[in-house]
Design an enzyme around this catalytic site. Structure first.
Site, PDB file in Angstrom:
ATOM      1  N   VAL A 161       3.060  -6.770  -0.255  1.00 21.95           N
ATOM      2  CA  VAL A 161       3.961  -7.058   0.864  1.00 21.95           C
ATOM      3  C   VAL A 161       4.037  -8.553   1.134  1.00 21.95           C
ATOM      4  CG1 VAL A 161       4.347  -6.715   3.336  1.00 21.95           C
ATOM      5  CG2 VAL A 161       3.641  -4.792   1.911  1.00 21.95           C
ATOM      6  N   THR A 202       0.882  -2.484   7.706  1.00 25.76           N
ATOM      7  CA  THR A 202       1.093  -1.166   8.311  1.00 25.76           C
ATOM      8  C   THR A 202      -0.124  -0.809   9.143  1.00 25.76           C
ATOM      9  OG1 THR A 202       2.500  -0.467   6.473  1.00 25.76           O
ATOM     10  CG2 THR A 202       1.532   1.266   7.837  1.00 25.76           C
ATOM     11  N   GLU A 222       8.386   0.167  -3.598  1.00 28.60           N
ATOM     12  CA  GLU A 222       7.886  -0.458  -4.824  1.00 28.60           C
ATOM     13  C   GLU A 222       8.869  -0.181  -5.951  1.00 28.60           C
ATOM     14  OE1 GLU A 222       3.761  -0.478  -5.903  1.00 28.60           O
ATOM     15  OE2 GLU A 222       3.222   0.406  -3.964  1.00 28.60           O
ATOM     16  N   LYS A 252       7.263   2.799  11.804  1.00 25.99           N
ATOM     17  CA  LYS A 252       6.846   2.720  10.404  1.00 25.99           C
ATOM     18  C   LYS A 252       6.213   4.025   9.941  1.00 25.99           C
ATOM     19  CE  LYS A 252       5.207   1.163   6.453  1.00 25.99           C
ATOM     20  NZ  LYS A 252       6.052   0.918   5.278  1.00 25.99           N
ATOM     21  N   PHE A 303      15.229  11.536  -1.576  1.00 28.68           N
ATOM     22  CA  PHE A 303      13.891  12.110  -1.460  1.00 28.68           C
ATOM     23  C   PHE A 303      13.902  13.644  -1.484  1.00 28.68           C
ATOM     24  CE2 PHE A 303      13.237   7.800  -0.228  1.00 28.68           C
ATOM     25  CZ  PHE A 303      11.926   7.510  -0.588  1.00 28.68           C
ATOM     26  N   ALA A 311      11.982  17.357  -6.570  1.00 26.98           N
ATOM     27  CA  ALA A 311      10.687  18.002  -6.784  1.00 26.98           C
ATOM     28  C   ALA A 311       9.948  17.284  -7.902  1.00 26.98           C
ATOM     29  CB  ALA A 311      10.898  19.471  -7.136  1.00 26.98           C
ATOM     30  N   GLY A 312       8.623  17.320  -7.843  1.00 27.36           N
ATOM     31  CA  GLY A 312       7.840  16.646  -8.874  1.00 27.36           C
ATOM     32  C   GLY A 312       6.364  16.933  -8.709  1.00 27.36           C
ATOM     33  N   CYS A 358       1.390   3.710   0.176  1.00 24.48           N
ATOM     34  CA  CYS A 358       1.960   3.917   1.520  1.00 24.48           C
ATOM     35  C   CYS A 358       1.866   5.361   1.995  1.00 24.48           C
ATOM     36  CB  CYS A 358       3.424   3.463   1.531  1.00 24.48           C
ATOM     37  SG  CYS A 358       3.633   1.682   1.339  1.00 24.48           S
ATOM     38  N   ARG A 400      -2.383   3.432  -7.512  1.00 25.04           N
ATOM     39  CA  ARG A 400      -3.044   3.992  -6.341  1.00 25.04           C
ATOM     40  C   ARG A 400      -2.526   5.397  -6.045  1.00 25.04           C
ATOM     41  NH1 ARG A 400      -2.334  -1.212  -2.484  1.00 25.04           N
ATOM     42  NH2 ARG A 400      -0.453  -1.355  -3.762  1.00 25.04           N
TER      43      ARG A 400
END
Length: 478
Positions: free
Chosen positions: A11, A121, A159, A215, A260, A263-264, A271, A339
């Site tokens: 960030v 955040t 990202e 946020k 958004f 599916a996955g 975040c 991450r």
């Protein structure tokens, strides 16, 4: 304007580069001397499209500098951005030690009015804690009357598209404190963000607590859409529906939209997982259960194991002698971020059951090596059990299945005939629903995605389930 950004991570570096790009004088301060030296030498410690070029351009122009001294950072700034990490603690709450340490250093060196902009955040109430930390340091210096303002300006950077998000934002959320200091901060921030508001006004002004909560609420909503679609995908598998058709059908509703709804194998990164847990913990500290957010996290945790469960259903619990090709390691494309990447739990699960894994990612191999080394500290691997492949074709050779875990563009249109020829078994487990199931069937490839499959994939599953029932029947007779 003279800007200081504390924190040269994802960030902070994007913020600094983009603010320098529009003509500001920006100093980036980081306590990691190695990182500062790398940046001073022209290197960039993270992968983000367009960032390296922007950093180099503004560093060479003299608008972007890097230092280790907080005193220098405080004394030269009109606005100081706090952009340090807030990792999750064991209970899920955000660890604010780095944010508050920066606040204390600000108080030690502050001599004139300064707007402190919290970009990290953080949970609701952090601005007040930062204000108190600065004020406490000022009191110890006998400077209790020195004016300053602490502002909340959360980031909404994706990202892989962070530079675009910063320079062409959907909105700029700014939470101001009450009183004269807040109005002074408004004037400075209006001027700072003027280049990003030229075509229409994007700034949304509010109080500090509302900005901090915005946020978390935004990330929780996006994560909820992902987990919802993953639950619908599980139902699609049971009833024989195609989740991509469902996605297009509901996304066409203007009240819902398409974003958004894919599916996955679950969300990851720095975040969503951390912020959902922090939101749940913040609510719990106020005596309020967050039932939807808690369910979102639980669904996502299960979803990361979906491809591993498919493998075990097809091939049994002992994977010794099996080899798997993995395409995609980063938690999403256009980043090297590992991450909470779903690939980590899938690969660790395969290796723990004796499988060989040949993994490829166009950007994240080095980060993946470090992440998996940490994950597998307690697992004794055989030589060659985990191989890192520079090219996707290398991973395919004599593999019993191809697992897709990141939707990189370079994976979207491979030579399927060659892919089939290289695989030992013609099986594709698509954790990102990259491929058309019927197209793969034409190439003789069994396909199982998340809520999508072709007839060859269904046949493989039925065969495996029939074999499992037969073995259970024999075991019952014995």
């Amino acid at each position: 304007m003279k800007i200081t950004v504390v924190g040269a991570g994802y960030v902070g570096l994007v913020t600094a580069a983009c603010l320098a790009e529009v003509g500001n004088q920006v100093l980036v301060v980081d306590q990691d001397q190695t990182r500062v030296l790398l940046l001073q030498a022209g290197g960039v410690p993270i992968y983000e499209p367009g960032l390296e070029e922007c950093v180099r351009r503004n560093r060479e122009a003299g608008r972007l500098r890097f230092a280790h001294s907080m005193a220098q950072g405080v004394q030269q700034a009109e606005l100081l951005f706090i952009a340090v990490g807030t990792p999750a603690q064991e209970d899920g709450s955000a660890d604010l030690q780095h944010v508050l340490a920066v606040a204390q250093q600000i108080g030690r060196h502050l001599d004139g009015f300064l707007v402190v902009v919290n970009k990290s955040t953080v949970p609701v109430g952090t601005a007040a804690a930062v204000s108190e930390a600065i004020a406490s340091a000022l009191r110890r210096r006998g400077r209790s009357g020195s004016p300053f303002a602490v502002v909340s300006n959360p980031e909404f950077l994706k990202e892989g598209a962070a530079m675009e998000d910063f320079t062409r934002p959907d909105r700029i959320v700014i939470g101001l404190p009450a009183g004269a200091e807040g109005e002074r901060a408004r004037l400075l921030l209006t001027r700072l963000y003027e280049p990003f508001n030229r075509h229409h006004q994007r700034t949304v002004w509010m109080d500090v607590c509302s900005a901090e909560l915005t946020k978390y609420a935004a990330n929780a909503m996006l994560a909820t859409r992902i987990s919802f679609m993953n639950e619908i995908a599980a139902l699609a598998d049971r009833v024989g529906a195609d989740i991509d058709s469902v996605r297009r059908g509901i996304g066409a509703d203007s009240r819902i939209g398409h974003s958004f709804l894919y599916a996955g194998t679950g969300y990851g990164g720095s975040c969503f997982p951390k912020d959902i847990r922090a939101l749940v913990q913040t609510a719990a500290s106020h005596g309020l259960p967050m039932r939807i957010a808690s369910a979102v996290e639980a669904i996502n945790t299960e979803q990361k194991q979906r491809l591993l469960q498919l493998v075990l259903e097809l091939m049994g619990p002992d994977l010794s002698g099996c080899r798997f090709a993995v395409w995609g390691l980063a938690f999403k494309p256009n980043t090297s971020d590992m991450r909470e990447a779903p690939s980590r739990s899938v690969i660790a699960g395969l290796l723990a059951r004796g499988a060989q894994v040949c993994a490829h990612d166009p950007v994240a191999l080095d980060e993946a090596r470090r992440a998996l080394q940490h994950d597998l500290e307690s697992v004794q691997l055989e030589p060659g059990q985990l191989r890192w492949c520079e090219r996707p074709e290398q991973a395919l050779q004599q593999a019993d299945a191809l697992l897709i875990l990141t939707e990189w563009k370079c994976f979207q249109n491979p030579d399927f005939a060659r892919l089939r020829a290289l695989l030992r078994q013609p099986l594709v487990l698509d954790g990102r629903n990259l491929y058309d199931p019927q197209l793969l069937e034409q190439h003789g490839l069994a396909y199982l995605g998340i809520g999508r499959r072709n007839r060859l994939g269904v046949a493989r599953l039925q065969q495996a389930r029939g074999k499992q029932r037969q073995q259970q029947g024999v075991a019952a007779l014995l």
